[in-house]
Structure formats: C-alpha cells, structure tokens
Motif scaffolding. Structure first.
Motif, PDB file in Angstrom:
ATOM      1  N   MET A 103      -9.885 -30.282  -2.665  1.00  0.00           N
ATOM      2  CA  MET A 103     -10.052 -28.904  -2.516  1.00  0.00           C
ATOM      3  C   MET A 103      -9.135 -28.611  -3.417  1.00  0.00           C
ATOM      4  SD  MET A 103     -13.034 -27.944  -1.214  1.00  0.00           S
ATOM      5  CE  MET A 103     -12.605 -25.720  -1.121  1.00  0.00           C
ATOM      6  N   ALA A 104      -7.931 -28.478  -3.230  1.00  0.00           N
ATOM      7  CA  ALA A 104      -6.847 -27.890  -3.431  1.00  0.00           C
ATOM      8  C   ALA A 104      -6.517 -28.023  -4.813  1.00  0.00           C
ATOM      9  CB  ALA A 104      -4.929 -28.612  -2.709  1.00  0.00           C
ATOM     10  N   ALA A 105      -6.947 -29.193  -5.242  1.00  0.00           N
ATOM     11  CA  ALA A 105      -6.962 -29.975  -6.861  1.00  0.00           C
ATOM     12  C   ALA A 105      -7.817 -29.259  -7.751  1.00  0.00           C
ATOM     13  CB  ALA A 105      -6.708 -30.822  -6.629  1.00  0.00           C
ATOM     14  N   GLY A 106      -8.907 -28.737  -6.999  1.00  0.00           N
ATOM     15  CA  GLY A 106      -9.774 -27.645  -7.447  1.00  0.00           C
ATOM     16  C   GLY A 106     -10.247 -27.018  -7.789  1.00  0.00           C
ATOM     17  N   GLU A 107      -8.737 -25.678  -6.570  1.00  0.00           N
ATOM     18  CA  GLU A 107      -9.274 -24.467  -6.872  1.00  0.00           C
ATOM     19  C   GLU A 107      -7.926 -24.226  -7.709  1.00  0.00           C
ATOM     20  OE1 GLU A 107      -9.982 -21.803  -5.879  1.00  0.00           O
ATOM     21  OE2 GLU A 107     -11.682 -22.584  -4.538  1.00  0.00           O
ATOM     22  N   TYR A 108      -7.057 -25.715  -7.882  1.00  0.00           N
ATOM     23  CA  TYR A 108      -6.201 -24.957  -8.938  1.00  0.00           C
ATOM     24  C   TYR A 108      -6.590 -25.351 -10.352  1.00  0.00           C
ATOM     25  CZ  TYR A 108      -2.386 -25.550 -11.714  1.00  0.00           C
ATOM     26  OH  TYR A 108      -0.632 -25.820 -11.976  1.00  0.00           O
ATOM     27  N   VAL A 109      -7.132 -26.138 -10.738  1.00  0.00           N
ATOM     28  CA  VAL A 109      -7.705 -26.786 -11.977  1.00  0.00           C
ATOM     29  C   VAL A 109      -8.734 -24.848 -12.394  1.00  0.00           C
ATOM     30  CG1 VAL A 109      -8.747 -27.626 -13.201  1.00  0.00           C
ATOM     31  CG2 VAL A 109      -7.527 -28.903 -11.634  1.00  0.00           C
ATOM     32  N   SER A 110      -9.796 -24.557 -11.389  1.00  0.00           N
ATOM     33  CA  SER A 110     -10.227 -23.471 -11.683  1.00  0.00           C
ATOM     34  C   SER A 110      -9.928 -22.484 -12.205  1.00  0.00           C
ATOM     35  CB  SER A 110     -11.155 -23.562 -10.072  1.00  0.00           C
ATOM     36  OG  SER A 110     -12.310 -22.210 -10.117  1.00  0.00           O
ATOM     37  N   VAL A 111      -8.979 -22.182 -11.131  1.00  0.00           N
ATOM     38  CA  VAL A 111      -8.771 -20.713 -10.936  1.00  0.00           C
ATOM     39  C   VAL A 111      -7.074 -20.691 -12.666  1.00  0.00           C
ATOM     40  CG1 VAL A 111      -6.307 -19.277 -10.573  1.00  0.00           C
ATOM     41  CG2 VAL A 111      -7.834 -20.604  -9.008  1.00  0.00           C
ATOM     42  N   ARG A 112      -6.277 -22.187 -12.674  1.00  0.00           N
ATOM     43  CA  ARG A 112      -5.857 -21.907 -13.892  1.00  0.00           C
ATOM     44  C   ARG A 112      -6.939 -21.787 -15.452  1.00  0.00           C
ATOM     45  NH1 ARG A 112      -1.338 -20.227 -15.101  1.00  0.00           N
ATOM     46  NH2 ARG A 112      -1.261 -22.489 -16.591  1.00  0.00           N
ATOM     47  N   SER A 113      -8.315 -22.696 -15.032  1.00  0.00           N
ATOM     48  CA  SER A 113      -8.858 -22.164 -16.414  1.00  0.00           C
ATOM     49  C   SER A 113      -9.449 -21.240 -16.549  1.00  0.00           C
ATOM     50  CB  SER A 113     -10.311 -23.594 -15.843  1.00  0.00           C
ATOM     51  OG  SER A 113     -10.146 -24.941 -15.825  1.00  0.00           O
ATOM     52  N   GLN A 114      -9.585 -19.944 -15.062  1.00  0.00           N
ATOM     53  CA  GLN A 114     -10.252 -19.173 -15.624  1.00  0.00           C
ATOM     54  C   GLN A 114      -9.160 -17.940 -16.009  1.00  0.00           C
ATOM     55  OE1 GLN A 114     -11.626 -18.825 -10.590  1.00  0.00           O
ATOM     56  NE2 GLN A 114     -12.856 -17.111 -12.361  1.00  0.00           N
ATOM     57  N   ARG A 115      -7.778 -18.217 -16.118  1.00  0.00           N
ATOM     58  CA  ARG A 115      -6.819 -17.543 -16.241  1.00  0.00           C
ATOM     59  C   ARG A 115      -6.638 -17.863 -17.834  1.00  0.00           C
ATOM     60  NH1 ARG A 115      -3.389 -15.077 -12.439  1.00  0.00           N
ATOM     61  NH2 ARG A 115      -2.098 -14.437 -14.212  1.00  0.00           N
ATOM     62  N   GLU A 116      -6.373 -19.618 -18.090  1.00  0.00           N
ATOM     63  CA  GLU A 116      -6.444 -19.398 -19.587  1.00  0.00           C
ATOM     64  C   GLU A 116      -7.314 -19.018 -20.622  1.00  0.00           C
ATOM     65  OE1 GLU A 116      -6.305 -23.599 -19.176  1.00  0.00           O
ATOM     66  OE2 GLU A 116      -4.543 -23.664 -18.243  1.00  0.00           O
ATOM     67  N   LEU A 117      -8.849 -18.833 -19.582  1.00  0.00           N
ATOM     68  CA  LEU A 117      -9.947 -18.036 -20.540  1.00  0.00           C
ATOM     69  C   LEU A 117     -10.028 -16.918 -21.182  1.00  0.00           C
ATOM     70  CD1 LEU A 117     -13.013 -20.187 -19.086  1.00  0.00           C
ATOM     71  CD2 LEU A 117     -12.220 -20.545 -21.614  1.00  0.00           C
ATOM     72  N   LEU A 118      -9.238 -15.821 -19.770  1.00  0.00           N
ATOM     73  CA  LEU A 118      -9.177 -14.870 -19.904  1.00  0.00           C
ATOM     74  C   LEU A 118      -7.895 -14.461 -20.800  1.00  0.00           C
ATOM     75  CD1 LEU A 118      -8.660 -12.938 -16.375  1.00  0.00           C
ATOM     76  CD2 LEU A 118     -10.479 -12.897 -18.591  1.00  0.00           C
ATOM     77  N   GLU A 119      -6.648 -15.433 -21.049  1.00  0.00           N
ATOM     78  CA  GLU A 119      -5.631 -14.737 -22.005  1.00  0.00           C
ATOM     79  C   GLU A 119      -6.461 -15.513 -23.546  1.00  0.00           C
ATOM     80  OE1 GLU A 119      -2.762 -17.923 -20.788  1.00  0.00           O
ATOM     81  OE2 GLU A 119      -2.615 -16.595 -18.807  1.00  0.00           O
ATOM     82  N   ALA A 120      -6.965 -16.669 -23.358  1.00  0.00           N
ATOM     83  CA  ALA A 120      -7.937 -16.729 -24.823  1.00  0.00           C
ATOM     84  C   ALA A 120      -8.275 -15.574 -25.116  1.00  0.00           C
ATOM     85  CB  ALA A 120      -8.329 -18.397 -24.803  1.00  0.00           C
ATOM     86  N   SER A 121      -9.142 -14.915 -24.508  1.00  0.00           N
ATOM     87  CA  SER A 121     -10.117 -13.926 -24.730  1.00  0.00           C
ATOM     88  C   SER A 121      -9.863 -12.677 -24.712  1.00  0.00           C
ATOM     89  CB  SER A 121     -11.543 -13.745 -23.881  1.00  0.00           C
ATOM     90  OG  SER A 121     -11.912 -14.475 -23.548  1.00  0.00           O
ATOM     91  N   GLY A 153      -5.346 -14.323  -8.913  1.00  0.00           N
ATOM     92  CA  GLY A 153      -5.316 -14.960  -7.891  1.00  0.00           C
ATOM     93  C   GLY A 153      -3.550 -16.231  -9.207  1.00  0.00           C
ATOM     94  N   THR A 154      -3.514 -16.671  -8.484  1.00  0.00           N
ATOM     95  CA  THR A 154      -2.858 -18.109  -9.728  1.00  0.00           C
ATOM     96  C   THR A 154      -3.335 -18.817  -9.054  1.00  0.00           C
ATOM     97  OG1 THR A 154      -1.361 -17.833  -7.700  1.00  0.00           O
ATOM     98  CG2 THR A 154      -0.723 -16.743  -9.501  1.00  0.00           C
ATOM     99  N   GLY A 155      -3.310 -20.199  -9.556  1.00  0.00           N
ATOM    100  CA  GLY A 155      -3.358 -21.221  -9.557  1.00  0.00           C
ATOM    101  C   GLY A 155      -2.910 -22.008  -8.056  1.00  0.00           C
ATOM    102  N   ALA A 156      -1.303 -21.742  -8.258  1.00  0.00           N
ATOM    103  CA  ALA A 156      -0.624 -22.330  -7.228  1.00  0.00           C
ATOM    104  C   ALA A 156      -1.293 -21.646  -6.339  1.00  0.00           C
ATOM    105  CB  ALA A 156       0.578 -22.238  -7.752  1.00  0.00           C
ATOM    106  N   GLY A 157      -0.958 -20.257  -5.625  1.00  0.00           N
ATOM    107  CA  GLY A 157      -1.926 -20.076  -4.151  1.00  0.00           C
ATOM    108  C   GLY A 157      -2.470 -20.650  -4.126  1.00  0.00           C
ATOM    109  N   ALA A 158      -3.768 -20.874  -5.086  1.00  0.00           N
ATOM    110  CA  ALA A 158      -5.262 -20.366  -4.526  1.00  0.00           C
ATOM    111  C   ALA A 158      -5.140 -22.237  -4.266  1.00  0.00           C
ATOM    112  CB  ALA A 158      -6.060 -20.682  -5.631  1.00  0.00           C
TER     113      ALA A 158
END
Length: 365
Positions: free
Chosen positions: A196-214, A275-280
């Motif tokens: 769960m921790a690994a999945g949430e980290y990847v999910s949140v980081r991916s969302q933030r990176e998509l937002l930054e790219a947009s 939120g942040t990947g580490a926090g999630a």
C-alpha cells in the motif's frame, strides 16, 4: 432548493402566542445562540479571511436570534439549552476547531426548518441555505488541505481491516493451527502495508508530476513584452488551452496591453489537495498496519477456533463502522449510511473467503 416561505405579516404576529409557540420560539432562540457560539469558537482558531467569514456567520445567527427575541417580547422567560447536535458542535469547536466540525456544521445548516416555518422570515430561510454553501466552501478548504493524506489513511485502514480479516478467516477455516493463522496474519499485515505504501507513493508522485507537466512555464512570461503585436503568438497559447480563436486573440491583446494578467502556473491548491508522496506512503503504511492488526489480536492473545473468529469479526466490524462514519462526516454525507456500507462490504468479502476456506479444508480432509 427548498421553497422560500412568505414573510410573516402583521396578522401572523398579532395573534396571541400559545404556550406551544413560546416553547418553540425559545428553542429556536437557544439554537441560534448556540450556532453563533460555534462559529465564534471556530473563528478563534483561525486567522485572515476564514476568521472574518466565520464571524460574519455568527453575526447572521445574531440577527436570527433578534427575530425570535422580538417575537417572544416580554415572554422570553427561561431559555433552554441548544439542541444536542449544536451543543456537541460547540464542544468540538472549542477543543478542536477542525474540518470535522465544519462538516458537521454544514449538515446542521442543511437541516434548517425555516423554509417551512411560518414564524420565520423568507430572509432567514434564505440565510440558512446560503450559510450551508458558505460552510461547505470552508469545509472544502479543509478537506483539500488533508485530502491526500486522509485518503491514503482511510483506504489503508479499510484495506488492512478487510484484507487481513478475509485472509485470517480463510486460512483459519481451512483447519490449520492457530500458530499458522497468526503467522499468516502478520505476513499479510507486513506485505499489505508495504504494498500500500509503495502504491500510494507512486500514485501521488505520478499525479504531482502530471500536474507539473501541465502547469504554465513561468519563465515564458518574460517573453511576453517582446512578442510581435501583429503576429500575436500568445493567442496560440490560449487556443491550445481550449479558447476559440477570436476569444484567444482578444485575450492575448489584453495581456500585451497590460490590461489582463499573463498566463500563470496551476493553482497551488491542486498540489495541496493531492498531498506529498512520502506523506501518503507513510500514512498508508501506518493505517494499513493498524487496521490489519485488529483481526490478528484474538489469535495474538491465545484465542482459537470459533471464539477467535467471532471476536476478530466483531472488532473489525466496529472499526469499519468508525471509518465509514468518519468518511461520511467529512464528505458531508449521512454517516450512518456510510458506516453500514463499509460494514456490509467488509463482512461480505470476509464471508466469501471464510466459505472458500471451509470448502478447501473439507476437500483436503
């Protein structure tokens, strides 16, 4: 939206109030005072715009209080306490002042009876409906600030509760010894929490990176003053963002003329809501582990067989009710319905694996 009542005319107030009227008006007066106190207590824990909004809500409740005082006149008498819900809100507001209180206040505003109360004015009924939207907006700010980590926490706890209860009941029903069930439970706890921790980290980081790219490139703003006014390449930016050609050209001319603000980056609250990947990841790990530990407790303390199954199921059921009700409160939905939904889903999954374990145990035997 509820229909607005007609404002009570002189005839409505000219009649001699009955004891029932006086009792009802005193209760409305008490509730308005209690609601105003809730908003003042919440305002005391905030600053800036949110504080000003909450104090304005308290002032509006003060106007409603004055209405009931006017109706009561010399018959104010002994004013009762506010209703239980409002007093509970006040208690929570004084001690916590959290988004939970705002979510509960939103539901309280939605339950206003002024729309069908002939003794209330149309303005008062309208106020209550607007108050619901104001409190919803404030609650949404709080939800956005905590939504990334809170989502991971709720999902983690629920997954831990349901998956480990299902795992333990399925293994236990197959006929293996309590030591094996206990070992399986702890293995499921650790494996699930890490996953769960690994999945949430990847999910949140991916969302933030998509937002930054947009997001808009702030450095591109420095090029605006040097653009050819006739060519107006800036219009292409707005056309790429979905504007019609004529609207894009007009908007770009406004930017070049200094009348309209140039393109900016995406609002920061989008990142804040994720939120942040580490926090999630940390939140998900801890809450999954805490949820997954609950069905293991009976076996950890030496119980086995049907007694362990019943106690594990009961503990998980209570936890599912609590998490479901919490989500209901924060989302502004009915907490009891959300709690029962969580319970049904969790028990349904556990029942299926338990039956499969029984069938597997009978086949092996």
């Amino acid at each position: 939206m509820s229909p607005m009542p007609a404002s009570p005319g002189p005839a409505a107030h000219a009649r001699t109030p009955t004891p029932s009227d006086l009792k009802r008006w005193r209760q409305y007066l008490a509730d308005e005072r209690a609601e105003a106190a809730v908003y003042r207590d919440l305002a005391a824990r905030r600053t800036g715009e949110e504080r000003a909004i909450l104090l304005a809500l308290a002032a509006a409740e003060g106007r409603h209080e004055a209405h009931w005082l006017g109706l009561l006149g010399d018959d104010v008498g002994r004013v009762p306490r506010g209703d239980f819900r409002t007093r509970t809100l006040g208690f929570l507001a004084r001690r916590f002042g959290s988004v939970f209180v705002l979510a509960l206040a939103q539901r309280a505003e939605a339950r206003s009876q002024y729309a069908t109360n002939l003794d209330a004015t149309a303005a008062m009924a309208a106020d209550e409906q607007i108050h619901e939207e104001v409190v919803r907006g404030l609650a949404t700010r709080g939800r956005n600030r905590m939504s990334g980590t809170f989502r991971a926490a709720v999902f983690g706890a629920n997954d831990g509760l349901v998956s480990n209860l299902a795992l333990i009941l399925g293994i236990g029903a197959s006929g293996v010894g309590p030591a094996t069930v206990l070992l399986t439970g702890f293995a499921g706890l650790l494996a699930g929490a890490l996953s769960m921790a690994a999945g949430e980290y990847v999910s949140v980081r991916s969302q933030r990176e998509l937002l930054e790219a947009s997001s808009s490139n702030l450095y591109a703003q420095g090029a605006v003053p040097y653009l050819d006014v006739d060519a107006n390449e800036l219009a292409l930016v707005y056309r790429a963002r979905g504007m019609a050609e004529d609207d894009a050209v007009e908007h770009a001319r406004g930017v070049l003329a200094g009348v309209v603000e140039p393109p900016s980056s995406s609002p920061p609250d989008e990142h804040e809501a994720i939120g942040t990947g580490a926090g999630a990841a940390a939140s998900s790990f801890c809450f999954f582990a805490s949820g997954a530990l609950i069905p293991v407790l009976p076996y950890l303390f030496g119980l086995e067989g049907l007694a362990a199954v019943l106690l594990a199921s009961a503990l998980v059921g209570l936890a599912l009710l609590l998490t479901g009700a919490t989500v209901g409160i924060l989302s502004g939905g009915p907490p009891v319905r959300r709690a029962l939904r969580q319970l049904a889903i969790g028990y349904g999954a556990a029942a299926v694996t338990y039956l499969l374990g029984l069938a597997f145990g009978a086949t092996v035997g």
